[in-house]
Design an enzyme around this catalytic site. Structure first.
Site, PDB file in Angstrom:
ATOM      1  N   GLU A 348       0.840  -1.196   0.000  1.00 59.49           N
ATOM      2  CA  GLU A 348       0.000   0.000   0.000  1.00 59.49           C
ATOM      3  C   GLU A 348       0.882   1.256   0.000  1.00 59.49           C
ATOM      4  O   GLU A 348       0.527   2.283  -0.546  1.00 59.49           O
ATOM      5  CB  GLU A 348      -0.959   0.000   1.200  1.00 59.49           C
ATOM      6  CG  GLU A 348      -2.135   0.955   1.021  1.00 59.49           C
ATOM      7  CD  GLU A 348      -3.221   0.795   2.083  1.00 59.49           C
ATOM      8  OE1 GLU A 348      -3.061   1.346   3.179  1.00 59.49           O
ATOM      9  OE2 GLU A 348      -4.245   0.140   1.805  1.00 59.49           O
ATOM     10  N   HIS A 379       6.252 -27.190   2.443  1.00 58.17           N
ATOM     11  CA  HIS A 379       5.454 -28.282   1.874  1.00 58.17           C
ATOM     12  C   HIS A 379       4.363 -27.757   0.959  1.00 58.17           C
ATOM     13  O   HIS A 379       3.431 -28.480   0.611  1.00 58.17           O
ATOM     14  CB  HIS A 379       4.870 -29.132   3.003  1.00 58.17           C
ATOM     15  CG  HIS A 379       5.947 -29.687   3.889  1.00 58.17           C
ATOM     16  ND1 HIS A 379       6.578 -30.875   3.625  1.00 58.17           N
ATOM     17  CD2 HIS A 379       6.543 -29.176   4.992  1.00 58.17           C
ATOM     18  CE1 HIS A 379       7.508 -31.094   4.556  1.00 58.17           C
ATOM     19  NE2 HIS A 379       7.506 -30.069   5.385  1.00 58.17           N
TER      20      HIS A 379
END
Ligand code: F6P
Length: 548
Positions: A348, A379
């Site tokens: 932002e 993973h």
């Protein structure tokens, strides 16, 4: 250091070309002391940037460039209260929020006094609401519902989640999204007699916060009556009249100020939920940790200045090495909210395409910031980080000492953290992969597998280690990234303190609400959006004859 910033651009391009294809391992051989100038410590926070593709020559060029861009005067202007947010004609005084009163610059005495007075009000409110039963006609407060979004939620929620183990106060629930599911659940499961609702909104005009706040106000009124409900409603805002008009008594409204941006507001009364959860000592610890980094940012020479270093290296990766995204992986479940907080802070602030003067930028600005908790992330998407075609710089964040005594687990967690940075950097060449496959009799299959099991390596990362996850360490970590974001904006030539880019979508959402409600045809909307709105309307309204 006498050349111009424009000339620097050619010099930096030269360094990037010179270093292209030089393995990181070779940089360590050529520069055995690189850890000394690429790693540093501020209080409880250690930051190691040695696995970054710069050598001393490129690093000096980057330092010279940011100096010639005027970092020192820009930093003095920021900390001294100049109107650095030019488009909104405001200063950006988030660091002042955590400056101890005796260190407030004389020119900012008035703001410093307002901040101290507000801190005293937070303190009083915290003792009132954490006392059982409260002095003000409230029974013991079991639950605090904090309603706010963006900067009015991300920082406070991160701090509450990160430090939950040290909290002794009421349970704090955060409601950000306008999605009614969580809100309905809160209304169904919380007891209005022992709950308080805090609306946190700098503007007090944010659709999501006002919609959720109205539902909760009505929930309190329905259960307790208007007067008792009024005692359970609090607001934190820069728009006091709007909060009063909403039905919150003036003495239950804590101020925010125009001189602090929403995404930098954790340290203000927006942090009230944190103070309620942790108590004032914890909240003050957060401020103290941030203040330590503020002093470092203000005083440390550029070469040793850790926020400056993070910004320069991020900019080097983004602009000179063309890396479009930046991943952040905290190896601590308590920091799960950190990537979201950082997304707002950096994207932002620096997701802009015109300079502070309104000219188009000539170089890329913010990379996409993303990430999630490790080791889980390993993973999920680490396959792509290790072998994908894009190079993604990573910030690894770890906590050295856990707050539990399952030391085996903790060592495994930290071993994973260190292993990932090492593996990304070292990679595995084809010959080593082949050697590991010596037992494979079929040469064609060996070659196939060697291709799959080799890693390009030379993928950069920073490693940030907190001694322990205390309020002080968390405050230091967040302030480090706040100042990094400011320096990055200077490198891009943009104003990091405004956010005009969020307005267009907000105004279209306001236009679409009556279209979805069926009262307006959606003139002026594009054909695709009109068709989607028609689809929602058709499916939302049950066909005649069928129950809804
Ligand atoms: O998303 C835009 C934004 O203005 C953020 O900058 C801000 O943190 C958020 O909305 C919430 O704003 P407010 O605190 O005014 O409700």
């Amino acid at each position: 250091m006498s050349q111009s910033p424009d000339h620097d651009i050619d010099v930096l391009a030269g360094h990037a070309a010179r270093l292209a294809g030089v393995p990181l391992a070779e940089l360590f051989q050529r520069e055995p002391g690189r850890i000394d100038w690429l790693a540093g410590t501020i209080g409880p926070l250690h930051v190691d940037c040695a696995k970054q593709p710069v050598d001393a020559g490129a690093w000096q060029a980057l330092l010279g460039h940011v100096h010639r861009l005027g970092l020192e005067p820009a930093r003095a202007a920021l900390l001294g209260g100049a109107r650095v947010n030019a488009t909104e004609d405001r200063p950006a005084l988030h660091a002042l929020l955590r400056t101890p009163p005796d260190e407030v610059p004389p020119a900012l005495r008035a703001q410093g006094e307002a901040i101290a007075a507000t801190l005293a009000r937070i303190d009083a409110l915290v003792s009132m609401l954490r006392t059982t039963p409260g002095d003000h006609g409230l029974p013991a407060v079991a639950d605090v519902v904090s309603v706010g979004i963006g900067g009015s939620e991300l920082g406070p929620r991160l701090a509450c989640e990160a430090l939950a183990g040290q909290a002794g106060g009421p349970r704090v629930h955060f409601l950000a999204n306008v999605d009614g599911g969580r809100l309905a659940h809160a209304c169904a499961t919380l007891d209005p007699a022992t709950a308080v609702v805090v609306l946190v909104s700098k503007s007090f005009g944010t659709q999501e916060t006002l919609l959720n706040g109205r539902v909760l106000r009505d929930w309190l009124v329905a259960a307790l009556g208007r007067e008792a409900a009024g005692r359970r409603l609090f607001a934190v805002t820069a728009n006091v009249p709007a909060a009063q008009a909403f039905g919150i008594p003036a003495d239950q409204v804590l101020p925010m100020w125009d001189f602090v941006g929403g995404r930098f507001s954790l340290w203000s009364a927006a942090g009230l939920p944190v103070a309620l959860a942790l108590g004032m000592d914890g909240f003050r610890g957060l401020l103290a940790g941030a203040a330590q980094v503020d002093r470092h940012f203000r005083d440390a020479p550029l070469a040793d200045n850790l926020p400056v270093r993070l910004a320069l290296l991020a900019w080097w990766n983004r602009v000179w090495l063309g890396r479009g995204s930046h991943c952040v992986v905290p190896y601590d479940d308590r920091l799960a909210a950190f990537p979201g907080w950082l997304q707002q802070l950096e994207m932002e602030s620096n997701g802009k395409r015109v300079t502070a003067q309104g000219e188009p930028v000539t170089l890329p600005t913010v990379p996409v910031i993303w990430g999630s908790v490790g080791a889980n992330a390993q993973h999920a998407y680490f396959q792509a980080l290790h072998q994908g075609t894009d190079v993604v710089p990573v910030d690894f964040i770890g906590v050295v000492r856990p707050d539990h005594d399952l030391h085996g687990n903790h060592q495994a967690l930290l071993a994973n953290l260190l292993a990932q940075g090492a593996a990304l950097m070292a990679g595995r060449d084809r010959a080593s992969a082949r050697a590991l496959l010596a037992g494979e009799a079929d040469p064609a299959r060996r070659e196939l597998l060697a291709a799959q099991t080799s890693f390009p390596g030379d993928r950069p990362s920073n490693t940030l280690l907190l001694d322990r996850l205390t309020p002080e360490a968390l405050g230091a970590l967040l302030a480090l990234y706040e100042h990094k974001t400011f320096v990055y904006a200077l490198l891009c030539g943009i104003n990091p303190f405004d956010q005009w880019g969020v307005e267009l979508g907000k105004s279209l959402a306001a236009k679409l609400a009556p279209v979805l409600a069926g009262g307006e045809p959606g003139d002026g909307l594009d054909a695709s959006t009109r068709a989607l709105a028609a689809h929602v309307r058709a499916r939302f309204a049950p066909p005649p004859g069928r129950p809804g």
